[in-house]
Motif scaffolding. Structure first.
Motif, mmCIF file in Angstrom:
data_model
loop_
_atom_site.group_PDB
_atom_site.id
_atom_site.type_symbol
_atom_site.label_atom_id
_atom_site.label_comp_id
_atom_site.label_asym_id
_atom_site.label_seq_id
_atom_site.Cartn_x
_atom_site.Cartn_y
_atom_site.Cartn_z
ATOM 1 N N UNK A 393 0.801 -1.215 0.000
ATOM 2 C CA UNK A 393 0.000 0.000 0.000
ATOM 3 C C UNK A 393 0.845 1.282 0.000
ATOM 4 N N UNK A 394 2.022 1.251 0.570
ATOM 5 C CA UNK A 394 2.793 2.485 0.687
ATOM 6 C C UNK A 394 4.049 2.553 -0.160
ATOM 7 N N UNK A 395 4.425 1.436 -0.758
ATOM 8 C CA UNK A 395 5.703 1.385 -1.483
ATOM 9 C C UNK A 395 5.535 0.577 -2.764
ATOM 10 N N UNK A 396 4.350 0.560 -3.310
ATOM 11 C CA UNK A 396 4.023 -0.361 -4.402
ATOM 12 C C UNK A 396 4.742 -0.017 -5.704
ATOM 13 N N UNK A 397 4.877 1.255 -6.031
ATOM 14 C CA UNK A 397 5.543 1.627 -7.289
ATOM 15 C C UNK A 397 7.001 1.197 -7.282
ATOM 16 N N UNK A 398 7.674 1.446 -6.173
ATOM 17 C CA UNK A 398 9.078 1.042 -6.059
ATOM 18 C C UNK A 398 9.209 -0.477 -6.065
ATOM 19 N N UNK A 399 8.245 -1.168 -5.452
ATOM 20 C CA UNK A 399 8.284 -2.634 -5.397
ATOM 21 C C UNK A 399 8.160 -3.237 -6.793
ATOM 22 N N UNK A 400 7.218 -2.719 -7.584
ATOM 23 C CA UNK A 400 7.038 -3.223 -8.949
ATOM 24 C C UNK A 400 8.273 -2.920 -9.791
ATOM 25 N N UNK A 401 8.819 -1.736 -9.629
ATOM 26 C CA UNK A 401 10.032 -1.356 -10.375
ATOM 27 C C UNK A 401 11.191 -2.300 -10.037
ATOM 28 N N UNK A 402 11.325 -2.646 -8.753
ATOM 29 C CA UNK A 402 12.409 -3.537 -8.342
ATOM 30 C C UNK A 402 12.176 -4.950 -8.858
ATOM 31 N N UNK A 403 10.928 -5.405 -8.855
ATOM 32 C CA UNK A 403 10.624 -6.744 -9.361
ATOM 33 C C UNK A 403 10.953 -6.844 -10.844
ATOM 34 N N UNK A 404 10.767 -5.741 -11.581
ATOM 35 C CA UNK A 404 11.021 -5.745 -13.028
ATOM 36 C C UNK A 404 12.505 -5.797 -13.357
ATOM 37 N N UNK A 405 13.361 -5.402 -12.429
ATOM 38 C CA UNK A 405 14.803 -5.463 -12.672
ATOM 39 C C UNK A 405 15.226 -6.908 -12.863
ATOM 40 N N UNK A 406 15.863 -7.199 -13.970
ATOM 41 C CA UNK A 406 16.260 -8.569 -14.278
ATOM 42 C C UNK A 406 15.197 -9.362 -15.001
ATOM 43 N N UNK A 407 13.998 -8.764 -15.178
ATOM 44 C CA UNK A 407 12.901 -9.460 -15.855
ATOM 45 C C UNK A 407 12.448 -8.690 -17.088
ATOM 46 N N UNK A 410 6.685 -5.701 -16.640
ATOM 47 C CA UNK A 410 5.712 -6.743 -16.298
ATOM 48 C C UNK A 410 4.291 -6.418 -16.733
ATOM 49 N N UNK A 411 4.048 -5.168 -17.122
ATOM 50 C CA UNK A 411 2.720 -4.738 -17.524
ATOM 51 C C UNK A 411 1.720 -5.042 -16.410
ATOM 52 N N UNK A 412 0.717 -5.883 -16.676
ATOM 53 C CA UNK A 412 -0.331 -6.130 -15.682
ATOM 54 C C UNK A 412 0.092 -7.126 -14.598
ATOM 55 N N UNK A 413 1.142 -7.890 -14.857
ATOM 56 C CA UNK A 413 1.559 -8.909 -13.887
ATOM 57 C C UNK A 413 1.989 -8.271 -12.569
ATOM 58 N N UNK A 414 2.724 -7.170 -12.658
ATOM 59 C CA UNK A 414 3.153 -6.491 -11.440
ATOM 60 C C UNK A 414 1.980 -5.951 -10.648
ATOM 61 N N UNK A 415 0.990 -5.395 -11.354
ATOM 62 C CA UNK A 415 -0.204 -4.874 -10.685
ATOM 63 C C UNK A 415 -0.994 -5.999 -10.026
ATOM 64 N N UNK A 416 -1.112 -7.125 -10.718
ATOM 65 C CA UNK A 416 -1.820 -8.288 -10.145
ATOM 66 C C UNK A 416 -1.121 -8.775 -8.880
ATOM 67 N N UNK A 417 0.209 -8.806 -8.914
ATOM 68 C CA UNK A 417 0.976 -9.233 -7.739
ATOM 69 C C UNK A 417 0.704 -8.321 -6.547
ATOM 70 N N UNK A 418 0.734 -7.000 -6.781
ATOM 71 C CA UNK A 418 0.498 -6.056 -5.696
ATOM 72 C C UNK A 418 -0.912 -6.209 -5.131
ATOM 73 N N UNK A 419 -1.904 -6.421 -5.992
ATOM 74 C CA UNK A 419 -3.274 -6.552 -5.486
ATOM 75 C C UNK A 419 -3.494 -7.886 -4.780
ATOM 76 N N UNK A 420 -2.772 -8.917 -5.183
ATOM 77 C CA UNK A 420 -2.812 -10.171 -4.418
ATOM 78 C C UNK A 420 -2.287 -9.934 -3.002
ATOM 79 N N UNK A 421 -1.216 -9.148 -2.917
ATOM 80 C CA UNK A 421 -0.657 -8.844 -1.601
ATOM 81 C C UNK A 421 -1.578 -7.926 -0.809
ATOM 82 N N UNK A 422 -2.209 -6.971 -1.487
ATOM 83 C CA UNK A 422 -3.053 -5.990 -0.801
ATOM 84 C C UNK A 422 -4.304 -6.595 -0.169
#
Length: 455
Positions: A393-407, A410-422
């Motif tokens: 909820x408070x660091x989601x943009x940075x989290x998605x950006x970090x997950x994309x490093x090396x990948x 992610x387009x919608x996959x990163x958003x889906x991951x965050x909402x699963x966590x939320x």
């Protein structure tokens, strides 16, 4: 000293990181705790709920810890001091306290495994569950338990004190293949036992009616075990990911780690339950000493049971070591990053403190259950809840950006991951935490307070 300014080590190979993370996850969580919590939960019904948690909650949650660790390149305390705001800056302390509490009694249990390995090669195991219980209480409490607790911690000092590449990575590259081979061999041997078919029915054929009837006890136990066995809520995955480079695919690594961990957990059940059913021992006998009482008694009644038991408990000891390394590293990393200590000195001081805190659980098993219930039912889930809530909820943009490093993007996959966590992850963990607190309070009232009044 800033963790970014420190000359931090990195894993030399991808295999080193994966094996270390798997070793952390496998440990006593799979071989010590998994059989007795599965037995207490009724077998296959608990197993089904546990697997659902691992798949739906475990993957999003482990990625949360991975992105925090790699982004900050720091231990849990340093990580949240960098990314947190307000009171959230102190969330990392929950992980370090949790890890410290768990490691203090974990090393006591690991000491039991060493003692039981020696017992199988020497005088042997008691054949009657009652006698096995007396044998266990004799070995698990008192001066001898304290001595093996100290011995295990000395081994930890020797390995963790050498560092990431020369100590931890070298150790897990030897230990993890050995654990896999031995557990697989024991599972094949257990399939030949007379009670194997009944055990498989108990372990692999869920009764949905019993799940519905006992969900209030199964839910927190299964969620706690999922977090425990995947090393979530400890800060371990934050710490290990802090030694990663930016070119790693975190999703792929997480899937491999969870897959290996789950496979080994399932294999351990295929070893333990056929042995118990063959010996005519109730697999639902509860308690932290389950494998040391019921399973040891079962080994005592089998042909060549002493030798097979020694091999089994040696495997448990090696698995315990792989997890204890990672638990200790969380606290040691804090001492190095934030206090500027040298690695060997930090490791020695941490293990000395763990020895002192672990004297209580080594003195009496009730105190060990008090520590374990608090860590498993409360602290682990609290840490998981707090890190997930803040990152999602408070660091989601940075989290998605970090997950994309090396990948890549992610387009919608990163958003889906965050909402699963939320939503799903937070709801399940919050409910499990509330139920865990209620259960822990019940333990204090029913077991600890009577023990305290009687001591």
């Amino acid at each position: 000293m800033s963790s970014l300014e420190a000359d931090r080590e990195q894993w030399s190979t991808r295999a080193g990181f994966v094996l270390a993370a798997v070793g952390s996850a496998v440990g006593l969580g799979n071989i010590w705790r998994f059989p007795f919590v599965t037995g207490e939960g009724g077998g296959a019904g608990f197993l089904l709920v546990y697997l659902l948690f691992v798949a739906s909650i475990g993957l999003p949650a482990i990625l949360i810890e991975f992105v925090v660790g790699r982004r900050t390149r720091s231990n849990p305390i340093g990580a949240f001091e960098r990314i947190g705001t307000g009171v959230w800056r102190y969330v990392g302390w929950v992980f370090v306290v949790t890890t410290f509490v768990i490691m203090s009694y974990y090393s006591v249990v690991a000491g039991w495994t060493i003692r039981y390995t020696i017992l199988g090669l020497g005088e042997g195991y008691a054949t009657d569950p009652g006698a096995a219980g007396e044998q266990f209480l004799t070995l698990a409490q008192g001066v001898e338990a304290m001595a093996f607790h100290a011995l295990f911690l000395l081994v930890i000092v020797a390995i963790v004190g050498l560092g990431i590449r020369r100590g931890i990575e070298v150790a897990v590259k030897v230990m993890m293949p050995a654990i896999v081979l031995i557990v697989a061999g024991l599972a094949v041997w257990a399939a030949t036992l007379d009670g194997a078919s009944a055990a498989y029915a108990y372990y692999l054929s869920p009764d949905f009616g019993s799940i519905a009837a006992d969900w209030t006890s199964i839910l927190p136990a299964a969620a706690g075990q999922a977090f425990y066995t995947l090393s979530l809520g400890f800060g371990i995955m934050i710490t290990y990911a802090s030694y990663l480079g930016e070119d790693r695919n975190l999703i792929e690594d997480a899937a491999i780690i969870i897959g290996f961990d789950t496979a080994i957990a399932l294999a351990v059940g295929l070893v333990v339950f056929p042995i118990l059913f063959t010996a005519g021992i109730d697999p639902g006998d509860p308690g932290v000493g389950a494998i040391f009482i019921t399973l040891a008694a079962a080994f005592g009644g089998l042909t060549a049971g002493g030798l097979v038991g020694a091999v089994f408990f040696l495997t448990v000891a090696v698995a315990a070591l792989s997890s204890a390394i990672s638990l200790t590293e969380v606290v040691v990393a804090y001492a190095i990053d934030e206090r500027g200590m040298g690695r060997l000195r930090a490791t020695a001081l941490v293990c000395a403190a763990l020895f002192v805190l672990g004297l209580g659980p080594a003195y009496d098993i009730v105190l060990l259950e008090l520590y374990d219930g608090f860590a498993d039912g409360v602290l682990l889930l609290l840490g998981g809840l707090l890190v997930t809530a803040y990152v999602a909820w408070g660091w989601s943009e940075e989290a998605i950006e970090e997950l994309e490093a090396g990948i890549g993007h992610l387009d919608r996959l990163g958003t889906c991951w965050i909402w699963l966590a939320r939503v799903p992850v937070l709801v399940v963990v919050a409910v499990s935490l509330a139920l865990g607190v209620v259960e822990y309070v019940g333990f204090i009232e029913e077991s600890f307070l009577p023990w305290l009044r009687g001591s």
